[in-house]
Enzyme design. Structure first.
Site, PDB file in Angstrom:
ATOM      1  N   LYS A 199      37.884  30.561  36.847  1.00 28.16           N
ATOM      2  CA  LYS A 199      38.367  29.458  37.337  1.00 28.16           C
ATOM      3  C   LYS A 199      38.638  28.423  36.815  1.00 28.16           C
ATOM      4  O   LYS A 199      39.452  28.453  36.067  1.00 28.16           O
ATOM      5  CB  LYS A 199      38.002  29.135  39.050  1.00 28.16           C
ATOM      6  CG  LYS A 199      38.389  30.325  39.978  1.00 28.16           C
ATOM      7  CD  LYS A 199      38.534  29.776  41.633  1.00 28.16           C
ATOM      8  CE  LYS A 199      38.528  31.541  42.633  1.00 28.16           C
ATOM      9  NZ  LYS A 199      39.988  31.367  42.552  1.00 28.16           N
TER      10      LYS A 199
ATOM     11  N   PHE B 244      32.983  36.902  48.923  1.00 23.83           N
ATOM     12  CA  PHE B 244      33.769  37.577  47.883  1.00 23.83           C
ATOM     13  C   PHE B 244      33.064  37.203  46.626  1.00 23.83           C
ATOM     14  O   PHE B 244      33.088  36.413  46.592  1.00 23.83           O
ATOM     15  CB  PHE B 244      35.292  36.458  47.999  1.00 23.83           C
ATOM     16  CG  PHE B 244      36.523  36.906  47.454  1.00 23.83           C
ATOM     17  CD1 PHE B 244      37.310  38.292  48.024  1.00 23.83           C
ATOM     18  CD2 PHE B 244      36.088  36.981  45.925  1.00 23.83           C
ATOM     19  CE1 PHE B 244      38.301  38.623  47.295  1.00 23.83           C
ATOM     20  CE2 PHE B 244      37.824  37.464  45.722  1.00 23.83           C
ATOM     21  CZ  PHE B 244      38.638  38.566  46.343  1.00 23.83           C
TER      22      PHE B 244
ATOM     23  N   ASP C 105      27.233  33.223  42.211  1.00 21.88           N
ATOM     24  CA  ASP C 105      27.995  32.894  42.340  1.00 21.88           C
ATOM     25  C   ASP C 105      29.203  32.116  42.377  1.00 21.88           C
ATOM     26  O   ASP C 105      28.900  31.253  43.428  1.00 21.88           O
ATOM     27  CB  ASP C 105      29.261  34.585  43.306  1.00 21.88           C
ATOM     28  CG  ASP C 105      30.155  34.110  42.637  1.00 21.88           C
ATOM     29  OD1 ASP C 105      31.382  33.384  41.816  1.00 21.88           O
ATOM     30  OD2 ASP C 105      31.585  35.624  42.931  1.00 21.88           O
TER      31      ASP C 105
HETATM   32  C1  LIG Z   1      33.160  33.102  44.687  1.00 20.28           C
HETATM   33  C2  LIG Z   1      34.184  34.220  44.067  1.00 20.28           C
HETATM   34  N1  LIG Z   1      33.850  35.278  42.432  1.00 20.28           N
HETATM   35  C3  LIG Z   1      34.642  36.104  42.559  1.00 20.28           C
HETATM   36  C4  LIG Z   1      36.455  35.920  41.974  1.00 20.28           C
HETATM   37  C5  LIG Z   1      37.099  36.563  41.630  1.00 20.28           C
HETATM   38  O1  LIG Z   1      37.656  35.737  40.764  1.00 20.28           O
HETATM   39  P1  LIG Z   1      39.060  36.581  40.168  1.00 20.28           P
HETATM   40  O2  LIG Z   1      40.038  35.902  40.124  1.00 20.28           O
HETATM   41  O3  LIG Z   1      39.346  35.382  38.744  1.00 20.28           O
HETATM   42  O4  LIG Z   1      38.815  37.621  39.322  1.00 20.28           O
HETATM   43  C6  LIG Z   1      36.339  34.700  43.284  1.00 20.28           C
HETATM   44  C7  LIG Z   1      37.765  34.432  43.213  1.00 20.28           C
HETATM   45  O5  LIG Z   1      38.832  33.776  44.111  1.00 20.28           O
HETATM   46  C8  LIG Z   1      35.795  34.187  43.871  1.00 20.28           C
HETATM   47  O6  LIG Z   1      35.848  33.358  44.330  1.00 20.28           O
END
Ligand SMILES: Cc1ncc(COP(=O)(O)O)c(C=O)c1O
Length: 389
Positions: free
Chosen positions: A249, A135, A220
């Site tokens: 986050k 994700f 990520d």
């Molecule tokens: C690993 C990861 N990358 C990217 C995102 C996307 O972040 P945002 O919701 O701040 O766009 C999330 C959100 O849960 C995530 O867990």
């Protein structure tokens, strides 16, 4: 009087409909506790989906926001700014290896978007290999790297050049990287994908493959970063230094903030190649600086490691036939059930514990790293009750 019912009625009348909402209206938070509009108290193991690593209303964050709000809130990156300059230097100092060039943005998805664009610019190639169950966010580029069909299918065609291979399978990755691959994009612990880790040997194989074939390794850490897993960054658990690191986050302490940090050796982006109106604004930078300072001063990554072990030990000791597996690293914990998780989340909520799903059958806990030991025990007890130990 504003009650849960009145808030729900108004929000339901205007909401986009995009969120599967729970019938709780949160109005206040302190540390690892939150309160609803009717005064009901909860232990918060959602923490804004892993945002509130320092807990709610940490005095250092509140003070930083208040002070900066009275000085300068907005300042485009075409001008220099004291808070931004310091944050960039502090991010370069706390991230692994020689990660030191920083692009600041406003969310996790925006960090992933920027990382993909940067990788395309740095390599002159277009392909991105991501992993199954990954994700990476909801914007079109980040969504193209996200695996789950129900998020992707309604929006196809997505961005070209993305492929997915099984996670934690170096052989599959070796077959997928071609001379057109700009980047390999991975999480160290897949969060939304069910709290699943890759092995150190896998990530080291990815590092070698990328180096041999001229692709960049993007990690990520939007969910795993900043102490969540018991280290500042999860890549430290597996001895990996990425070429590009994505953060979001927890970085802003609740204020929207994202960052991409990359190796000095990759150079800088061409003039005008990327941008973001709110990116690097002094308010978010001041909050982020307070986050980094407090994580270090209060030893919160170490605390997450210690309390995470306690939480995992408590959960693993449960003899609940419903539990297939308990997985976790630091205070990022997943309990894989033999059944769908939603009714158990509801039952936990009724017992005053807020928790998250990760896919259909995993119950996920992302409590603030400041959570007290008693609260950890209370969470284990509530879970034991609802899973019918
Ligand atoms: C690993 C990861 N990358 C990217 C995102 C996307 O972040 P945002 O919701 O701040 O766009 C999330 C959100 O849960 C995530 O867990």
């Amino acid at each position: 009087m504003t009650t849960t019912d009145s808030i729900i009625a108004i929000e339901d009348a205007y909401t986009s409909g995009a969120y599967p909402k729970r019938p709780v209206a949160l109005v206040r938070g302190q540390g690892a506790r939150v309160w609803d509009a009717d005064g009901r108290e909860y232990i918060d193991c959602v923490a804004g989906h892993g945002v509130a690593n320092l807990g709610h209303c940490h005095p250092a964050i509140t003070a930083a926001i208040q002070e900066q709000a009275a000085k300068l809130v907005t300042c485009s990156e075409v001008f220099y700014n004291d808070q931004r300059a310091s944050l960039m230097a502090e991010l370069a100092a706390c991230t692994p290896g020689d990660l030191r060039r920083v692009f600041l943005c406003n969310s996790g998805a925006e960090a992933v978007e920027g990382a993909i664009k940067a990788a395309r610019l740095f390599t002159g190639r277009s392909g991105v290999v991501a992993t199954m169950r990954a994700f990476h966010g909801r914007t079109l580029g980040a969504l193209s790297a996200t695996w789950e069909k129900k998020y992707r299918t309604p929006f196809e065609p997505l961005v070209q050049g993305f492929t997915h291979v099984p996670f934690d399978d170096a052989q599959a990755m070796a077959s997928a990287i071609t001379g057109e691959t700009a980047a390999v994009l991975v999480e160290i612990v897949q969060g939304e994908g069910g709290v699943r880790f890759g092995q150190a040997a896998y990530f080291q194989a990815l590092r070698r493959l990328c180096d041999e074939r001229g692709a960049l390794l993007i990690v990520d850490e939007v969910q795993t970063g900043l102490g969540r897993t018991g280290r500042w960054f999860a890549c430290e658990h597996v001895g990996l230094v990425p070429d590009i690191l994505c953060l979001g986050k927890a970085l802003g302490g609740g204020v929207p903030m994202g960052a991409i940090v990359w190796r000095e050796g990759l150079g800088t982006l061409p003039d005008g190649a990327h941008g973001s109106t709110f990116g690097g604004n002094p308010l978010a930078c001041a909050a982020s600086r307070a986050v980094l300072r407090t994580l270090a001063e209060e030893g919160l990554p170490e605390r997450a490691a210690r309390l995470g072990e306690r939480l995992l030990a408590g959960l693993r000791a449960l003899e609940a036939p419903l539990v297939r597996e308990v997985r976790g690293l630091g205070l990022m914990v997943g309990i894989e059930l033999r059944q769908r998780v939603t009714p158990y989340l509801r039952a936990l909520q009724e017992r005053g514990v807020l928790a998250l799903p990760a896919g259909a059958t995993v119950l996920r806990l992302l409590p603030p790293l400041v959570i007290g030991e008693d609260d950890v025990s209370a969470v284990v007890e509530a879970i034991a009750e609802v899973l019918g130990e």
